[in-house]
Design an enzyme around this catalytic site. Structure first.
Site, PDB file in Angstrom:
ATOM      1  N   GLU A 145       0.831  -1.210   0.000  1.00 21.46           N
ATOM      2  CA  GLU A 145       0.000   0.000   0.000  1.00 21.46           C
ATOM      3  C   GLU A 145       0.865   1.259   0.000  1.00 21.46           C
ATOM      4  O   GLU A 145       0.822   2.075   0.935  1.00 21.46           O
ATOM      5  CB  GLU A 145      -0.949  -0.007   1.205  1.00 21.46           C
ATOM      6  CG  GLU A 145      -1.975  -1.113   1.135  1.00 21.46           C
ATOM      7  CD  GLU A 145      -3.082  -0.974   2.176  1.00 21.46           C
ATOM      8  OE1 GLU A 145      -2.854  -0.319   3.206  1.00 21.46           O
ATOM      9  OE2 GLU A 145      -4.177  -1.514   1.956  1.00 21.46           O
ATOM     10  N   GLU A 301      -6.762  -7.571  -0.601  1.00 20.07           N
ATOM     11  CA  GLU A 301      -7.148  -7.550   0.808  1.00 20.07           C
ATOM     12  C   GLU A 301      -8.605  -7.119   0.928  1.00 20.07           C
ATOM     13  O   GLU A 301      -9.048  -6.193   0.231  1.00 20.07           O
ATOM     14  CB  GLU A 301      -6.324  -6.528   1.601  1.00 20.07           C
ATOM     15  CG  GLU A 301      -4.891  -6.891   1.854  1.00 20.07           C
ATOM     16  CD  GLU A 301      -4.193  -5.813   2.675  1.00 20.07           C
ATOM     17  OE1 GLU A 301      -4.881  -5.104   3.445  1.00 20.07           O
ATOM     18  OE2 GLU A 301      -2.975  -5.667   2.530  1.00 20.07           O
TER      19      GLU A 301
HETATM   20  C1  GLA Z   1      -4.197  -2.462   5.044  1.00 19.34           C
HETATM   21  C2  GLA Z   1      -2.848  -3.132   5.225  1.00 19.34           C
HETATM   22  C3  GLA Z   1      -2.907  -4.348   6.064  1.00 19.34           C
HETATM   23  C4  GLA Z   1      -3.838  -4.164   7.232  1.00 19.34           C
HETATM   24  C5  GLA Z   1      -5.191  -3.750   6.735  1.00 19.34           C
HETATM   25  C6  GLA Z   1      -6.203  -3.603   7.834  1.00 19.34           C
HETATM   26  O1  GLA Z   1      -4.900  -2.931   3.992  1.00 19.34           O
HETATM   27  O2  GLA Z   1      -2.227  -3.452   3.998  1.00 19.34           O
HETATM   28  O3  GLA Z   1      -1.599  -4.640   6.516  1.00 19.34           O
HETATM   29  O4  GLA Z   1      -3.318  -3.184   8.066  1.00 19.34           O
HETATM   30  O5  GLA Z   1      -5.066  -2.509   6.109  1.00 19.34           O
HETATM   31  O6  GLA Z   1      -7.466  -3.253   7.351  1.00 19.34           O
END
Ligand code: GLA
Length: 644
Positions: A145, A301
């Site tokens: 991210e 995710e």
């Molecule tokens: C992001 C991060 C993860 C986690 C999620 C929680 O997507 O990439 O590591 O922290 O948020 O929602």
């Protein structure tokens, strides 16, 4: 892979090693095909400067491989270990008001830091050398991210990088002065050395400086990606690379980032309490498919139930996770992953749901996890299939950044405006692509330009050419107001599109709340197409050569055009100068006779229909049972049936 990706972030470093065996067994039971490993493992992989400890990760990868589970292997660069920061505090990012952020959470580094890049590069090379040919490795997961918490860095090192970026863009400081309009407020620069990032200042900062810093910052994150990808491509040219996006994420222009990944992947966390969440999720899926040029993408995710980072974190009601997972597959994903496999016992994410919750296997969430795994296995034949849309919505980060700057006629939300148009198309079961304003639009019958405020000359000509070639173009207010330096398109806005629409815009007149006595923003009335009330925007439109389909009623805009259309050849250019509450009628009129093919002929409230490959996906996002297309859709239920 010939199966859909199904699994999640796997963080075995948070657990004693004996849990690992159980993990693999339970993953097999759940139909897990891929685990994302190592995202936050830097401190464990390199516990001291240059001392690498890979033994534990060898075991993890070998165990997963033995269990038939593929690995999306992270480069582990997302969170530098404390020793690194202590030795090199220059890696830490600085906020716009000069605060240097600290260690102790995550992602505490400046994208422009040479020290960070050096250390990250060494780690990536070590990981690539060690695991590049490990049989479990399916893909590289670069960083994590990018830009998530630190959107922009205002440190001196970033300032220097910004100046280099500006020099490359403008060539001379005179050209920068011209582009930034620095004749205004005595802002003229004598050399690049005088230019600063837009740090906290007494009042409005230079708009083009702000825009260029947004562009620069997005590029700085791209440089972080590139530096890692370069090493990975050199060491393991055959392994595909991704980095996980965050949907409609303002700080990063994903068009430029998407052009450099082998496949797009996205993290998306719906708010189960928000009735608009399924539509926004659909819109995000369509953006991801579009960013990849139509290629399949991965939902990297999502949460099985509640997250931990909203003020109140609603659990997902039974069925919702399945329906939204199928939605992603329907809209072109070749896999759905979750954060994370096993719910953490400690740390800031211990209250974030996972595939395997605290309570263990005997739980609703784990049963749903297993059922979804089974269902996804039955959809494996969809892997690699593409979708094609006949309707596009323009989406442009320059316009997003510009529209939401301060010192404008009204505070507007770009994504909220886009979502209004998208919702009408979604309701009609029409697949939507997103496109850049200068993209080839020839595949589309209808293109919508909601608040595309910034249009370069090339983009103006592109859109004019689309209409001349027989397309239907619908522009909303605040489209084509500025060029790509944020200079006003003088003479009635719209630039080269003024003729296409056959109108000029004389003055903006958005309804506004009274600043002294307070009160809500008043509604406007309109007569004609989309008649009734309208919100958010009004303006004085002058007709040169266009039909008037609706007019404002009452107030200073009384009788003036609210919706116009100019037809030329087979094409037409529609201009919508407000936000009608009855946008549905406007969209019906635009689509009337257009060569578009919805997945189902009629809207059914709360039901989403998408065709992919030989399947028709019918998703019921309501908590009522619904009949649609001859199927009984249980509440929050989904039916996937052979399409035709
Ligand atoms: C992001 C991060 C993860 C986690 C999620 C929680 O997507 O990439 O590591 O922290 O948020 O929602």
């Amino acid at each position: 892979m010939d199966r859909l990706w199904y699994g999640g972030d796997y963080n075995p470093e948070q657990w004693p090693s004996e849990v690992g065996e159980e993990d693999v067994h339970l993953m097999q039971r759940a139909g897990v095909t891929v685990a994302t490993v190592g995202v936050f493992s830097w401190a464990k992989l390199e516990p001291a400067d240059g001392r690498f400890e890979f033994g534990w990760l060898d075991d993890v990868l070998d165990r997963l491989h033995a269990g038939g589970i593929r690995v999306d292997l992270a480069t582990a660069t997302a969170s530098p270990p404390p020793w690194l920061v202590l030795a090199h505090p220059d890696v830490l990012p600085v906020t716009e008001d000069g605060v240097r952020l600290s260690v102790g959470s995550r992602q505490h580094y400046s994208p422009s830091s040479a020290t960070y890049r050096r250390y990250a590069g060494r780690l990536v090379r070590a990981i690539a050398d060690r695991y590049g040919s490990h049989p479990a490795v399916e893909a590289w997961h670069v960083n994590n991210e990018l830009g998530c918490h630190v959107h922009r860095d205002y440190s001196d090192e970033s300032a220097a990088a910004f100046r280099r970026w500006l020099e490359a863009r403008y060539g001379s400081v005179d050209a920068l002065n011209e582009a930034w309009g620095t004749a205004f407020w005595a802002q003229a620069y004598g050399s690049f050395e005088e230019v600063m990032p837009p740090r906290t200042a007494p009042t409005f900062r230079n708009p083009t400086q702000l825009l260029d810093f947004d562009r620069f910052s997005s590029d700085a994150w791209l440089e972080v990606y590139r530096a890692e990808a370069r090493i990975l491509r050199e060491v393991t040219p055959g392994v595909p690379i991704t980095t996980n996006f965050m949907g409609f994420f303002k700080p990063i222009d994903y068009w430029s980032h998407a052009a450099e990944v082998d496949f797009v992947s996205d993290d998306h966390y719906v708010d189960p309490a928000d009735p608009a969440a399924p539509v926004f999720a659909a819109m995000t899926r369509d953006l991801m498919r579009s960013l990849g040029g139509g290629r399949p993408w991965i939902l990297m995710e999502q949460s099985t139930s509640a997250v931990n980072w909203r003020r109140r974190n609603a659990a997902k009601p039974p069925g919702m996770h399945r329906a939204l997972s199928l939605q992603a597959v329907a809209r072109g994903a070749d896999g759905v992953m979750q954060f994370q496999w096993r719910q953490s016992a400690a740390g800031a994410e211990k209250f974030h749901s996972a595939m395997l919750p605290h309570v263990g296997e005997d739980s609703r969430v784990f049963r749903e996890t297993v059922a979804l795994g089974e269902e996804l296995a039955s959809l494996a034949d969809l892997v690699g299939t593409r979708l094609s849309a006949r309707v596009a919505i323009l989406f442009d980060w320059d316009s997003w950044w510009a529209l939401e700057q301060p010192a404008t006629p009204a505070e507007l939300s770009y994504v909220a405006i886009v979502l209004r148009w998208y919702t009408e198309l979604w309701r009609r079961h029409l697949l939507v692509d997103f496109a850049k304003p200068d993209a080839d639009l020839s595949a589309y019958a209808v293109v919508v330009a909601p608040a595309t405020q910034v249009l370069s000359t090339a983009a103006q000509e592109n859109l004019a050419g689309f209409v001349a070639g027989g397309g239907r173009l619908v522009a909303g207010y605040q489209t084509g107001v500025l060029d790509d330096r944020l200079h006003v398109l003088l003479g009635g806005y719209l630039g080269a599109l003024r003729e296409t629409f056959g109108i000029r815009i004389e003055e903006f007149a958005p309804p506004a709340e009274p600043s002294l006595s307070g009160g809500p923003v008043p509604a406007l009335a309109i007569h004609g197409l989309g008649g009734g009330t309208a919100r958010e925007w009004g303006e004085i439109v002058r007709i040169d050569d266009a039909e008037v389909l609706a007019t404002f009623a009452g107030g200073m805009l009384d009788g003036l055009p609210a919706i116009t259309r100019r037809r030329s050849g087979g094409g037409s250019a529609w201009y919508v100068a407000t936000a009608p509450d009855d946008l549905a009628s406007v969209v019906d009129a635009v689509l009337d006779g257009a060569e578009v093919e919805p997945a189902l002929p009629h809207p059914v409230d709360g039901v989403e229909a998408v065709r992919r490959g030989n399947r028709l996906f019918l998703l019921n996002h309501t908590d009522q049972e619904i009949q649609a297309a001859g199927h009984r859709l249980p509440s929050r239920g989904a039916v996937v049936s052979p399409g035709d």
